[in-house]
Design an enzyme around this catalytic site. Structure first.
Site, mmCIF file in Angstrom:
data_model
loop_
_atom_site.group_PDB
_atom_site.id
_atom_site.type_symbol
_atom_site.label_atom_id
_atom_site.label_comp_id
_atom_site.label_asym_id
_atom_site.label_seq_id
_atom_site.Cartn_x
_atom_site.Cartn_y
_atom_site.Cartn_z
ATOM 1 N N TYR A 92 40.938 36.300 33.144
ATOM 2 C CA TYR A 92 40.882 37.273 32.055
ATOM 3 C C TYR A 92 42.111 37.145 31.161
ATOM 4 C CZ TYR A 92 39.930 41.940 30.019
ATOM 5 O OH TYR A 92 39.638 42.994 29.184
ATOM 6 N N SER A 185 39.316 35.132 39.842
ATOM 7 C CA SER A 185 39.289 36.407 39.145
ATOM 8 C C SER A 185 38.118 36.426 38.155
ATOM 9 C CB SER A 185 40.636 36.658 38.469
ATOM 10 O OG SER A 185 40.731 37.987 38.019
ATOM 11 N N ASP A 271 44.482 43.114 47.430
ATOM 12 C CA ASP A 271 44.190 42.918 46.014
ATOM 13 C C ASP A 271 43.828 44.250 45.367
ATOM 14 O OD1 ASP A 271 43.301 42.126 43.508
ATOM 15 O OD2 ASP A 271 42.119 40.443 44.257
ATOM 16 N N HIS A 308 46.175 39.912 44.532
ATOM 17 C CA HIS A 308 45.279 39.162 43.649
ATOM 18 C C HIS A 308 45.636 37.679 43.602
ATOM 19 C CE1 HIS A 308 42.071 39.087 40.767
ATOM 20 N NE2 HIS A 308 42.828 38.618 39.802
#
Length: 336
Positions: A92, A185, A271, A308
């Site tokens: 992202y 992700s 995460d 993450h």
């Protein structure tokens, strides 16, 4: 509140019922049929680099609605034979950057296509692809056009991701029967979506996937990108029903249920960006809607003390070894 305190044995059993609209399959069939009405490749030109062991090309292909999408195509220098190929999707806020930024897969001997994220570049990496389709919604990519599934940014981005596979199969030096998709992700969410929409992939590798069990994820964490959707709804209180309907068309669990390629997953149990239960929701239901008596080959790697970032280099090494083994098995099983 995040769920990284959930016991691992609970996560291994977590298989929520994710709401799917009745026209989910038709929605994506129509979207991809319209996108495929044009030839995939628009332009391919050599990209000069200072890397003597790799060759790179600047690729433009036709994505959603024929919009031009940019990508880097990189492969070992001087190798003319068709190679197994990895299509990679970025996280992202990232663009494709420069051709020397993502070298793991071509250095490992694969042909490699790195897709640019339309409209997202600037937070973590440069990009060259615009998103020309405006619609009511919030100020962040996760909320662009979120009031209607036809207008939603992720309809366009997922269509781009599918078309990246079409484009790479039209490039020279690609073994079209051995194409894998990979991402972390947001990229992991795109890889799962492509796995559910393209039936003949050789493999899918997804780490900390975004957009899985998405309606619940929005209630679990304030971290972006899910937090951006929550912040939008904190202002546009009357929009919740429309937003939930839109999100039901892009949930990675629905795509995972339709996937049939061998799959390699990874999650960090701490995460707070993509809560681990959401990744397990996709993993535990992977291939469940294919009609096969047994699910496709899949494995999950868990990093109990990581967030993450997951397993980082350790995980990449596991991915490299798994993909090499999986593609060798594909060749062995081939009638040729």
């Amino acid at each position: 509140m995040t769920d990284f305190t959930s016991a691992l044995d609970e996560l291994r059993r977590y298989a929520p019922t994710v709401v799917e609209p009745d026209d989910f399959d038709g929605f994506w069939r129509d979207t991809l049929t319209e996108a495929a009405a044009r030839p995939a490749l628009v332009d391919v030109r050599p990209e000069p680099t200072d890397l003597r062991l790799l060759d790179s090309w600047d690729v433009t292909y036709a994505g959603f609605a024929g919009d031009p999408v940019r990508a880097w195509y990189t492969r070992p220098a001087g190798v003319l034979d068709p190679l197994p190929t990895v299509v990679e999707y970025a996280g992202y806020g990232r663009g494709r950057g420069l051709p020397h930024e993502r070298l793991t897969w071509p250095v490992a001997g694969y042909a490699h296509l790195l897709m640019d994220n339309r409209g997202q570049a600037g937070q973590y990496g440069a990009g060259d692809t615009t998103d020309p389709h405006g619609a009511p919604g919030g100020p962040w990519p996760a909320t662009w056009g979120i009031l209607d599934p036809h207008d939603y940014h992720y309809r366009r981005l997922i269509a781009d991701a599918v078309r990246a596979v079409d484009a790479v199969r039209a490039l020279p030096g690609v073994d079209a029967g051995r194409v894998a998709v990979v991402g972390n992700s947001q990229g992991g969410g795109l890889a799962l979506a492509v796995a559910g929409l393209v039936g003949d992939l050789a493999a899918v590798l997804t780490t900390a996937p975004f957009l899985c069990d998405v309606q619940r994820a929005v209630s679990l964490t304030d971290a972006s990108p899910y937090g951006e959707i929550a912040r939008y709804l904190s202002v546009h209180r009357e929009a919740e029903e429309a937003v939930r309907r839109t999100l039901s068309y892009v949930d990675g669990v629905s795509f995972a249920r339709r996937a049939s390629a061998p799959a390699h997953f990874g999650v960090g149990l701490r995460d707070t960006v993509c809560p681990p239960s959401t990744g397990f929701a996709a993993y535990n239901q992977y291939g469940a809607a294919t009609g096969r008596p047994t699910p496709p080959e899949r494995e999950m790697h868990v990093y109990p003390f990581n967030g993450h970032e997951g397993g980082e280099a350790v995980h990449v090494r596991r991915q490299l070894r798994w993909l090499a083994s999986t593609l060798d098995a594909t060749v062995t099983a081939s009638p040729h």
